[in-house]
Design a protein around this motif. Structure first.
Motif, mmCIF file in Angstrom:
data_model
loop_
_atom_site.group_PDB
_atom_site.id
_atom_site.type_symbol
_atom_site.label_atom_id
_atom_site.label_comp_id
_atom_site.label_asym_id
_atom_site.label_seq_id
_atom_site.Cartn_x
_atom_site.Cartn_y
_atom_site.Cartn_z
ATOM 1 N N LEU A 102 -37.910 32.850 43.091
ATOM 2 C CA LEU A 102 -38.171 31.809 42.096
ATOM 3 C C LEU A 102 -38.473 30.520 42.841
ATOM 4 N N VAL A 103 -39.508 29.810 42.400
ATOM 5 C CA VAL A 103 -39.909 28.560 43.039
ATOM 6 C C VAL A 103 -39.863 27.429 42.011
ATOM 7 N N LEU A 104 -39.210 26.333 42.384
ATOM 8 C CA LEU A 104 -39.112 25.153 41.536
ATOM 9 C C LEU A 104 -39.862 24.002 42.189
ATOM 10 N N LEU A 105 -40.620 23.265 41.372
ATOM 11 C CA LEU A 105 -41.389 22.113 41.826
ATOM 12 C C LEU A 105 -40.911 20.880 41.060
ATOM 13 N N PRO A 106 -39.977 20.131 41.606
ATOM 14 C CA PRO A 106 -39.513 18.922 40.911
ATOM 15 C C PRO A 106 -40.604 17.849 40.921
ATOM 16 N N GLU B 172 -51.207 24.896 40.934
ATOM 17 C CA GLU B 172 -52.402 25.688 41.225
ATOM 18 C C GLU B 172 -52.232 26.468 42.528
ATOM 19 N N MET B 173 -51.602 25.833 43.520
ATOM 20 C CA MET B 173 -51.411 26.468 44.828
ATOM 21 C C MET B 173 -50.390 27.585 44.770
ATOM 22 N N PHE B 174 -49.367 27.404 43.900
ATOM 23 C CA PHE B 174 -48.264 28.360 43.823
ATOM 24 C C PHE B 174 -48.160 28.893 42.388
ATOM 25 N N PRO B 175 -48.948 29.894 42.041
ATOM 26 C CA PRO B 175 -49.054 30.333 40.640
ATOM 27 C C PRO B 175 -47.784 30.930 40.043
ATOM 28 N N ARG B 176 -46.786 31.274 40.861
ATOM 29 C CA ARG B 176 -45.523 31.795 40.310
ATOM 30 C C ARG B 176 -44.468 30.700 40.151
ATOM 31 N N ALA B 177 -44.812 29.476 40.503
ATOM 32 C CA ALA B 177 -43.824 28.388 40.498
ATOM 33 C C ALA B 177 -43.663 27.778 39.106
ATOM 34 N N TYR B 178 -42.498 27.160 38.907
ATOM 35 C CA TYR B 178 -42.208 26.401 37.695
ATOM 36 C C TYR B 178 -41.996 24.932 38.071
ATOM 37 N N ALA B 179 -42.535 24.044 37.269
ATOM 38 C CA ALA B 179 -42.317 22.610 37.468
ATOM 39 C C ALA B 179 -41.098 22.180 36.665
ATOM 40 N N ILE B 180 -40.308 21.276 37.228
ATOM 41 C CA ILE B 180 -39.122 20.788 36.528
ATOM 42 C C ILE B 180 -39.070 19.264 36.610
ATOM 43 N N PRO B 181 -39.179 18.583 35.465
ATOM 44 C CA PRO B 181 -39.102 17.115 35.459
ATOM 45 C C PRO B 181 -37.717 16.661 35.915
ATOM 46 N N ALA C 27 -50.754 19.806 29.829
ATOM 47 C CA ALA C 27 -50.906 20.721 28.700
ATOM 48 C C ALA C 27 -51.235 22.154 29.127
ATOM 49 N N PRO C 28 -52.108 22.382 30.115
ATOM 50 C CA PRO C 28 -52.435 23.772 30.484
ATOM 51 C C PRO C 28 -51.265 24.527 31.136
ATOM 52 N N TYR C 29 -50.217 23.799 31.492
ATOM 53 C CA TYR C 29 -49.109 24.424 32.232
ATOM 54 C C TYR C 29 -47.800 24.391 31.433
ATOM 55 N N GLN C 30 -47.893 24.209 30.133
ATOM 56 C CA GLN C 30 -46.683 24.024 29.328
ATOM 57 C C GLN C 30 -45.700 25.181 29.464
#
Length: 231
Positions: free
Chosen positions: A100-104, A120-129, A151-154
């Motif tokens: 699992l990859v998190l992108l803060p 875009e670089m890491f398609p399995r990653a999730y962004a976390i505010p 919006a495209p990554y909701q």
């Protein structure tokens, strides 16, 4: 075999290290055994006393390989690797070994532009505010910016970790004996999101036992590398 979570991203100052320690603390409060892995050579390992997780020193390539191999050999553990900022090559390496990859990212156009590139670089990653505003006006503005730019990554954006002054306690060399309730609750919230993504159940009985434990438990993550005891 243990799962590995990597907290990465090209932008510095997004809260990767704070998030890594909060996640591990929250996992411990939920009864899940974990280790927080330091990879940034510009940082020093933190004292594990009072934390509900182990801390491992993997600030060079050889140490990282040994630590990740040891984590993988453990049953029912989670490894959380703090990737540090502005290290694309390291991010690619960690992405390759992570479950699992998190992108803060923070509430700024620069952060959001960077996290878009990382998504875009890491398609399995999730962004976390992270360090997300709590003031109603600021929160509304942040949410509108999030909706407009991401919006495209909701479906790959997790619930935000709101600004909490006490979160800085997690990065003290030695944390206080008792942490504020609001901080513990936030740590649990982060951990629950991760456990949901990994489809892991929270053992409430084990969590209660972990919260009431009074005897330190010593464990070694990798021979020859620094690992610490936690309560």
């Amino acid at each position: 075999m243990a799962d590995i979570i990597c907290v990465i991203g090209n932008k510095g100052g997004t809260g990767k290290t704070t998030l890594s320690h909060m996640l591990c603390q929250g996992l411990g409060l939920l009864g899940q055994r974990s280790v927080c892995v330091l990879t940034d050579a510009c940082r020093e390992p933190l004292d594990p006393v009072g934390r509900r997780y182990l801390v491992a020193d993997a600030r060079n390539s050889e140490a990282l390989s040994k630590v990740t191999h040891k984590i993988r050999s453990l049953s029912a553990w989670l490894g959380v690797i703090d990737g540090g900022g502005n290290r694309t090559a390291m991010d690619r390496r960690l992405y390759g070994l992570a479950d699992l990859v998190l992108l803060p990212f923070r509430d700024s156009h620069e952060d959001i532009r960077t996290v878009i590139r990382d998504l875009e670089m890491f398609p399995r990653a999730y962004a976390i505010p992270c360090q997300w505003p709590t003031n109603l006006w600021q929160l509304d503005a942040a949410e509108r910016t999030l909706k407009d730019m991401l919006a495209p990554y909701q479906d790959r954006i997790l619930d935000p970790v709101h600004t909490l002054h006490a979160s800085k306690l997690m990065l003290q060399r030695k944390i206080p004996t008792a942490l504020p309730g609001a901080l513990s609750n936030t740590c649990r919230g982060v951990a629950r999101q991760v456990m949901d993504l990994l489809q892991l159940d929270t053992d409430d009985t084990l969590a209660t036992s972990a919260n009431s434990a009074s005897t330190p438990r010593i464990a070694t993550i990798a021979p020859g590398h620094r690992a610490y005891a936690v309560i």
